[in-house]
Design a protein around this motif. Sequence first.
Motif, PDB file in Angstrom:
ATOM      1  N   GLY A  89      38.774  45.544   8.736  1.00 25.43           N
ATOM      2  CA  GLY A  89      40.102  45.510   9.347  1.00 25.43           C
ATOM      3  C   GLY A  89      40.378  44.323  10.238  1.00 25.43           C
ATOM      4  N   THR A  90      39.447  43.376  10.352  1.00 23.46           N
ATOM      5  CA  THR A  90      39.676  42.210  11.198  1.00 23.46           C
ATOM      6  C   THR A  90      40.522  41.169  10.471  1.00 23.46           C
ATOM      7  N   ARG A  91      41.204  40.336  11.221  1.00 20.95           N
ATOM      8  CA  ARG A  91      42.047  39.301  10.636  1.00 20.95           C
ATOM      9  C   ARG A  91      41.274  38.032  10.322  1.00 20.95           C
ATOM     10  N   SER A  92      40.180  37.806  11.023  1.00 19.29           N
ATOM     11  CA  SER A  92      39.404  36.583  10.797  1.00 19.29           C
ATOM     12  C   SER A  92      37.925  36.933  10.786  1.00 19.29           C
ATOM     13  N   ALA A  93      37.463  37.456   9.668  1.00 19.31           N
ATOM     14  CA  ALA A  93      36.051  37.816   9.534  1.00 19.31           C
ATOM     15  C   ALA A  93      35.129  36.602   9.678  1.00 19.31           C
ATOM     16  N   PRO A  94      35.478  35.421   9.125  1.00 21.45           N
ATOM     17  CA  PRO A  94      34.571  34.275   9.289  1.00 21.45           C
ATOM     18  C   PRO A  94      34.322  33.911  10.749  1.00 21.45           C
ATOM     19  N   THR A  95      35.328  34.076  11.600  1.00 26.83           N
ATOM     20  CA  THR A  95      35.154  33.749  13.018  1.00 26.83           C
ATOM     21  C   THR A  95      34.146  34.677  13.672  1.00 26.83           C
ATOM     22  N   LEU A  96      34.211  35.971  13.339  1.00 30.64           N
ATOM     23  CA  LEU A  96      33.245  36.920  13.896  1.00 30.64           C
ATOM     24  C   LEU A  96      31.833  36.608  13.419  1.00 30.64           C
ATOM     25  N   ILE A  97      31.715  36.163  12.182  1.00 28.04           N
ATOM     26  CA  ILE A  97      30.388  35.798  11.679  1.00 28.04           C
ATOM     27  C   ILE A  97      29.854  34.581  12.431  1.00 28.04           C
ATOM     28  N   LEU A  98      30.728  33.624  12.738  1.00 26.64           N
ATOM     29  CA  LEU A  98      30.295  32.466  13.526  1.00 26.64           C
ATOM     30  C   LEU A  98      29.833  32.888  14.911  1.00 26.64           C
ATOM     31  N   VAL A  99      30.520  33.858  15.513  1.00 23.80           N
ATOM     32  CA  VAL A  99      30.100  34.362  16.823  1.00 23.80           C
ATOM     33  C   VAL A  99      28.711  34.988  16.724  1.00 23.80           C
ATOM     34  N   TRP A 100      28.478  35.754  15.656  1.00 25.81           N
ATOM     35  CA  TRP A 100      27.158  36.370  15.483  1.00 25.81           C
ATOM     36  C   TRP A 100      26.082  35.302  15.287  1.00 25.81           C
ATOM     37  N   LEU A 101      26.388  34.263  14.523  1.00 26.92           N
ATOM     38  CA  LEU A 101      25.423  33.181  14.331  1.00 26.92           C
ATOM     39  C   LEU A 101      25.111  32.478  15.648  1.00 26.92           C
ATOM     40  N   ALA A 102      26.139  32.286  16.471  1.00 23.51           N
ATOM     41  CA  ALA A 102      25.917  31.667  17.780  1.00 23.51           C
ATOM     42  C   ALA A 102      25.064  32.569  18.672  1.00 23.51           C
ATOM     43  N   GLN A 103      25.278  33.878  18.604  1.00 24.68           N
ATOM     44  CA  GLN A 103      24.461  34.810  19.378  1.00 24.68           C
ATOM     45  C   GLN A 103      23.014  34.779  18.894  1.00 24.68           C
ATOM     46  N   TRP A 104      22.809  34.619  17.590  1.00 23.04           N
ATOM     47  CA  TRP A 104      21.452  34.501  17.066  1.00 23.04           C
ATOM     48  C   TRP A 104      20.743  33.289  17.663  1.00 23.04           C
ATOM     49  N   LEU A 105      21.461  32.167  17.760  1.00 25.05           N
ATOM     50  CA  LEU A 105      20.878  30.973  18.372  1.00 25.05           C
ATOM     51  C   LEU A 105      20.587  31.201  19.860  1.00 25.05           C
ATOM     52  N   ARG A 106      21.486  31.888  20.548  1.00 24.77           N
ATOM     53  CA  ARG A 106      21.274  32.150  21.978  1.00 24.77           C
ATOM     54  C   ARG A 106      20.029  33.010  22.196  1.00 24.77           C
ATOM     55  N   GLU A 107      19.828  34.020  21.349  1.00 27.00           N
ATOM     56  CA  GLU A 107      18.656  34.869  21.482  1.00 27.00           C
ATOM     57  C   GLU A 107      17.373  34.061  21.289  1.00 27.00           C
ATOM     58  N   ARG A 108      17.364  33.143  20.322  1.00 25.82           N
ATOM     59  CA  ARG A 108      16.172  32.310  20.109  1.00 25.82           C
ATOM     60  C   ARG A 108      15.963  31.342  21.264  1.00 25.82           C
ATOM     61  N   ARG A 109      17.049  30.856  21.807  1.00 25.34           N
ATOM     62  CA  ARG A 109      16.921  29.946  22.958  1.00 25.34           C
ATOM     63  C   ARG A 109      16.390  30.689  24.173  1.00 25.34           C
ATOM     64  N   ASP A 110      16.876  31.929  24.391  1.00 26.44           N
ATOM     65  CA  ASP A 110      16.456  32.690  25.561  1.00 26.44           C
ATOM     66  C   ASP A 110      15.003  33.134  25.472  1.00 26.44           C
ATOM     67  N   ASN A 111      14.532  33.467  24.254  1.00 28.80           N
ATOM     68  CA  ASN A 111      13.147  33.923  24.155  1.00 28.80           C
ATOM     69  C   ASN A 111      12.154  32.787  23.908  1.00 28.80           C
ATOM     70  N   GLY A 112      12.665  31.551  23.882  1.00 27.93           N
ATOM     71  CA  GLY A 112      11.782  30.398  23.819  1.00 27.93           C
ATOM     72  C   GLY A 112      11.359  29.967  22.433  1.00 27.93           C
ATOM     73  N   THR A 113      11.887  30.603  21.383  1.00 27.39           N
ATOM     74  CA  THR A 113      11.514  30.190  20.019  1.00 27.39           C
ATOM     75  C   THR A 113      12.363  29.026  19.514  1.00 27.39           C
ATOM     76  N   LEU A 114      13.374  28.641  20.296  1.00 29.94           N
ATOM     77  CA  LEU A 114      14.213  27.496  19.934  1.00 29.94           C
ATOM     78  C   LEU A 114      14.543  26.738  21.209  1.00 29.94           C
ATOM     79  N   GLN A 115      14.180  25.479  21.252  1.00 21.60           N
ATOM     80  CA  GLN A 115      14.410  24.686  22.452  1.00 21.60           C
ATOM     81  C   GLN A 115      15.906  24.542  22.723  1.00 21.60           C
ATOM     82  N   PRO A 116      16.322  24.546  23.995  1.00 22.28           N
ATOM     83  CA  PRO A 116      17.752  24.476  24.326  1.00 22.28           C
ATOM     84  C   PRO A 116      18.459  23.272  23.717  1.00 22.28           C
TER      85      PRO A 116
END
Length: 303
Positions: free
Chosen positions: A151-178
Amino acid sequence: MIVRPRPHWLHLLFVRRGSLVRRIFGQQLFVFLLSCTVLLAHGELFDWKVTLTAAPFSLMGVALAIFLGFRINASYDRYWEARKLWGGVLITARNLARQALTLTAHGDDVRPFVLGLIGFATAMRNQLRGQPCDKGLSGLLPDTLAARLAGTRSAPTLILVWLAQWLRERRDNGTLQPILAQHMEAGLDELSATLGGCERIANTPLPFTYTVILHRSAYFYCMLLPFGLVDSIGLMMPLVVAFVSYTFFALEALSDEIEEPFGTMPNDLALDTIVAGIDASLRELLGETPPPAPMPDENFLLR
């Protein structure tokens, strides 16, 4: 879009699918029957001889051809820009998948991120075509994210947000350098810019008046042409008029078709094939066997 090998030159003369013959058949039949009527009436209309010669049609034809050329160029610019934007999606998705595989800590599971990139391309296609947002997304996204897309109007945008959150989680736990996470965020920005560019094309058609003027001029020209050629050509006049009208009607129909490059008409972009190519390319980076590539249409001679 039709995906098929280029046929032999002789077969190309008789191919119907993609030639717009079916789309303009009604107009062609009307002009041909009108030409036959004018021929039988010897150029008279209600006992009044229409005194037209071929001279004014030469001037009108040149002007109409130039105007039609501008219309074709404007439509093709939109078509080609859309194709370049989708090419950018492929390049950026490959880069992000490669960076996820090589820049994150060894042993980190990057498969959800890579599948999310495929999901972005799939959702982008669905949005541009006005199709259900979950079409083709099965198995590509986490269940929680897939439920949010309904029911969302812009599904690709929400997927981009999820991808960005995935990067943030890796940055916070140290598996991906900032610094590397910031570099990959730039890739997500490129995907967002590409999505916006495609939305601009989809939501901003050519001015309607532009289409109306060309449509009226082409019909007016083709309906008067039989009166100008009947005395000079005679029995061959209906065939000549039919050929001339085919050129004008087909070019007008083609420009109207590729003006909206994200549709499902024969001459629109092959978005299904492009998305399938992105899917195959990213799955190969994961070491998986991609699904079979779409095959060219080998039955084109029968259509």
